[in-house]
Design a protein around this motif. Structure first.
Motif, PDB file in Angstrom:
ATOM      1  N   UNK A  37       0.884  -1.154   0.000  1.00 14.29           N
ATOM      2  CA  UNK A  37       0.000   0.000   0.000  1.00 14.29           C
ATOM      3  C   UNK A  37       0.927   1.211   0.000  1.00 14.29           C
ATOM      4  N   UNK A  38       0.853   2.018  -1.021  1.00 18.74           N
ATOM      5  CA  UNK A  38       1.692   3.204  -1.086  1.00 18.74           C
ATOM      6  C   UNK A  38       3.114   2.842  -1.526  1.00 18.74           C
ATOM      7  N   UNK A  39       4.013   3.794  -1.336  1.00 20.02           N
ATOM      8  CA  UNK A  39       5.415   3.626  -1.702  1.00 20.02           C
ATOM      9  C   UNK A  39       6.238   3.385  -0.455  1.00 20.02           C
ATOM     10  N   UNK A  40       6.976   2.251  -0.355  1.00 14.28           N
ATOM     11  CA  UNK A  40       7.828   2.051   0.818  1.00 14.28           C
ATOM     12  C   UNK A  40       9.003   3.024   0.784  1.00 14.28           C
ATOM     13  N   UNK A  41       9.362   3.544   1.940  1.00 12.05           N
ATOM     14  CA  UNK A  41      10.468   4.478   2.058  1.00 12.05           C
ATOM     15  C   UNK A  41      11.416   3.924   3.118  1.00 12.05           C
TER      16      UNK A  41
END
Length: 181
Positions: free
Chosen positions: A164-168
């Motif tokens: 879900x989303x972009x891992x950072x």
């Protein structure tokens, strides 16, 4: 047709048979260079002193004796001493020689850099590393230690995670009081 000075000398000595004798005579008459060579050979004969044939024969005999004596003094190839070597000793010596040459060559060759040294000294290298989850921390720490941590993409297995989303990925020292309880 040209004629060399040896043929002209043989012609003047009367050592050339017909039909070559008449051919050389015609060349000497027609060719200025051949005529000049014939004239020079005749001048040399007149200038050189006459040697009696007995002196020439004695000189030839002395020369022949000197050549035969020199041939007897020269070592023959059949007089070379031969030594029999056992085959295992010969093989062992050859193997030792090959090993010494190999060690010398390997000592003279420059050391090949390790993958870590190569990565540490290279700029802009794109590398894919596959590691278990437990080793990921060590790989990332090594990249940080070498000051090589630029952009890191981590591919997670699809069946175990839902993205879900972009891992950072953040370094712990970059987070300053961002978490409140």
């Amino acid at each position: 047709m040209k004629v060399d000075s040896a043929s002209i000398s043989a012609y003047l000595d009367g050592e050339v048979e017909e039909p070559f004798r008449s051919s050389i005579a015609a060349i000497i008459e027609d060719d200025a260079a051949a005529a000049s060579t014939a004239a020079m050979i005749q001048r040399l004969r007149r200038a050189l002193p006459r040697t009696p044939s007995t002196i020439v024969e004695v000189s030839a005999a002395r020369s022949w004796e000197a050549l035969q004596a020199a041939a007897l003094r020269r070592p023959s190839r059949q007089r070379i001493r031969r030594v029999a070597l056992p085959l295992p000793a010969l093989i062992g010596t050859a193997a030792a020689l090959v090993m010494m040459i190999g060690l010398t060559i390997s000592a003279l060759l420059p050391e090949r850099p390790t993958a870590g040294d190569y990565l540490a000294n290279a700029d802009g290298v794109d590398v894919t590393i596959r590691v278990d989850g437990n080793d990921m921390e060590q790989v990332l720490q090594w990249l940080v230690d070498k000051n090589m941590l630029g952009e890191v993409d981590i591919q997670l297995p699809e069946q175990q995670f839902e993205i879900v989303g972009e891992p950072v990925l953040l370094k712990p020292d970059l987070i300053t009081g961002g978490i409140q309880e």
